[in-house]
Design a protein around this motif. Structure first.
Motif, PDB file in Angstrom:
ATOM      1  N   TRP A  40       0.949  -1.218   0.101  1.00  0.00           N
ATOM      2  CA  TRP A  40       0.020   0.013  -0.017  1.00  0.00           C
ATOM      3  C   TRP A  40       0.948   1.170  -0.164  1.00  0.00           C
ATOM      4  N   THR A  41       0.490   2.217  -0.707  1.00  0.00           N
ATOM      5  CA  THR A  41       1.315   3.648  -1.009  1.00  0.00           C
ATOM      6  C   THR A  41       0.252   4.576  -0.785  1.00  0.00           C
ATOM      7  N   LEU A  42       0.623   5.741  -0.482  1.00  0.00           N
ATOM      8  CA  LEU A  42      -0.142   6.977  -0.287  1.00  0.00           C
ATOM      9  C   LEU A  42       0.018   7.860  -1.562  1.00  0.00           C
ATOM     10  N   HIS A  44      -3.232  10.352  -4.057  1.00  0.00           N
ATOM     11  CA  HIS A  44      -4.294  11.544  -4.022  1.00  0.00           C
ATOM     12  C   HIS A  44      -5.246  11.135  -5.138  1.00  0.00           C
ATOM     13  N   CYS A  97      -9.822   5.365   0.496  1.00  0.00           N
ATOM     14  CA  CYS A  97      -9.765   6.890   1.038  1.00  0.00           C
ATOM     15  C   CYS A  97      -9.261   6.675   2.457  1.00  0.00           C
ATOM     16  N   VAL A  98      -8.359   7.618   2.763  1.00  0.00           N
ATOM     17  CA  VAL A  98      -7.930   7.897   4.253  1.00  0.00           C
ATOM     18  C   VAL A  98      -7.721   9.171   4.513  1.00  0.00           C
ATOM     19  N   GLN A  99      -7.538   9.438   5.902  1.00  0.00           N
ATOM     20  CA  GLN A  99      -7.244  10.736   6.548  1.00  0.00           C
ATOM     21  C   GLN A  99      -8.130  11.973   6.078  1.00  0.00           C
ATOM     22  N   CYS A 103     -14.091  10.375   3.855  1.00  0.00           N
ATOM     23  CA  CYS A 103     -14.075   8.900   3.442  1.00  0.00           C
ATOM     24  C   CYS A 103     -15.069   8.093   3.983  1.00  0.00           C
ATOM     25  N   TYR A 107     -12.535  -0.509   0.203  1.00  0.00           N
ATOM     26  CA  TYR A 107     -11.965   0.049  -0.978  1.00  0.00           C
ATOM     27  C   TYR A 107     -12.671  -0.299  -2.175  1.00  0.00           C
ATOM     28  N   PRO A 156      -7.025  12.089   0.120  1.00  0.00           N
ATOM     29  CA  PRO A 156      -5.747  11.158   0.203  1.00  0.00           C
ATOM     30  C   PRO A 156      -6.451   9.924   0.081  1.00  0.00           C
ATOM     31  N   MET A 158      -4.831   5.436  -0.155  1.00  0.00           N
ATOM     32  CA  MET A 158      -3.941   4.333   0.081  1.00  0.00           C
ATOM     33  C   MET A 158      -4.118   3.507  -1.208  1.00  0.00           C
ATOM     34  N   TYR A 159      -3.043   2.894  -2.155  1.00  0.00           N
ATOM     35  CA  TYR A 159      -3.223   2.338  -3.313  1.00  0.00           C
ATOM     36  C   TYR A 159      -2.359   1.231  -3.349  1.00  0.00           C
TER      37      TYR A 159
END
Length: 266
Positions: A40-42, A44, A97-99, A103, A107, A156, A158-159
């Motif tokens: 998982w990577t951050l 937008h 969706c995060v932060q 959200c 997923y 933001p 995570m994908y």
């Protein structure tokens, strides 16, 4: 005691043989078990178009009508950082969706079908969301609404890359365009890592002909192939796995039609 000694000796000998064998066997001889999800990577995400997703049809990958061609509305345009000059076409991503107070939980899984181009007239943090080196997903609105309220505009996320097998069923599809001396093939419904890097075509009267990357998910061959049954060989951009689809199109194939193979990546 003798029985125990001989058994121990045999086990020790077998272990040594296995270890030596593993040193000399090339990795290419290993069994390929399929594409594995990435970490998982951050990043937008934004959205484009409306709830009908009509604005997402066509696109830089050349998939045409995403509904009739099996991609639906769970699609996204990628920033050039990860679009990779079209080699990312067909890749599948899980996005959550995060932060953000906008959200939703969970997923959604989308397919890369378009390019989100840079907008250098806008700051990268204020409108130029797809400017390099940003990693950005401009999602079809129905897909975005599965992870966040649309009023958020940008969130933001995570994908991670995931295998496409869960959403790409059946064999690879080949859509033909071109003319009598030029065959342009759009490659669709690719499972496994979802992407293509190299492609070859073979007629019943020819050897394997290397096809060049045209744009998006299309490959071309400058050859006279009419009147011949066609086979294709493809290599994945990500995994380097190569598969061969024999006799995909019959000898009386026509431009403007789509032909489906019986094989796919895994």
């Amino acid at each position: 005691m003798a029985s125990f000694y001989h058994s121990w000796s045999f086990c020790f000998f077998s272990s040594i043989v296995t270890l030596v064998f593993s040193w000399f066997v090339k990795p290419s001889g290993a069994v390929y078990h399929g594409y594995v999800p990435s970490p998982w990577t951050l990043a937008h995400a934004t959205f484009y178009g409306d709830e009908s997703a009509s604005a997402t049809m066509g696109g830089a990958c050349g998939y045409g009508n995403l509904i009739t061609n099996g991609y639906g509305t769970d699609t996204a345009a990628l920033s050039s950082t990860i679009f990779s000059d079209g080699y990312a076409c067909g890749q599948c991503y899980q996005i959550k969706c995060v932060q953000s107070p906008w959200c939703y939980s969970g997923y959604t899984t989308v397919t890369a079908t378009n390019l989100c181009p840079p907008n250098w007239s806008q700051d990268s943090n204020n409108g130029g969301w797809c400017n390099p080196p940003r990693t950005h997903f401009d999602m079809a609105k129905p897909a975005f609404m599965k992870i966040a309220q649309w009023k958020a505009g940008i969130v933001p996320v995570m994908y991670r890359r995931v295998p496409c097998n869960a959403i790409r069923k059946g064999g690879i599809r080949f859509s033909f365009q071109g003319n009598g001396y030029w065959l342009l093939v759009y490659v669709m419904n690719v499972a496994g890592a979802g992407d293509i890097h190299n492609m070859w075509v073979k007629g019943t009267k020819t050897g394997w002909i290397s096809m060049s990357h045209n744009w998006g998910a299309s490959y071309q061959a400058f050859a006279t192939l009419q009147g011949q049954a066609l086979s294709f060989r493809l290599t994945s951009y990500t995994t380097k796995q190569t598969i061969t689809a024999y006799n995909v199109a019959p000898a009386n194939w026509n431009l403007g039609l789509t032909y489906q193979a019986h094989v796919n990546f895994h």
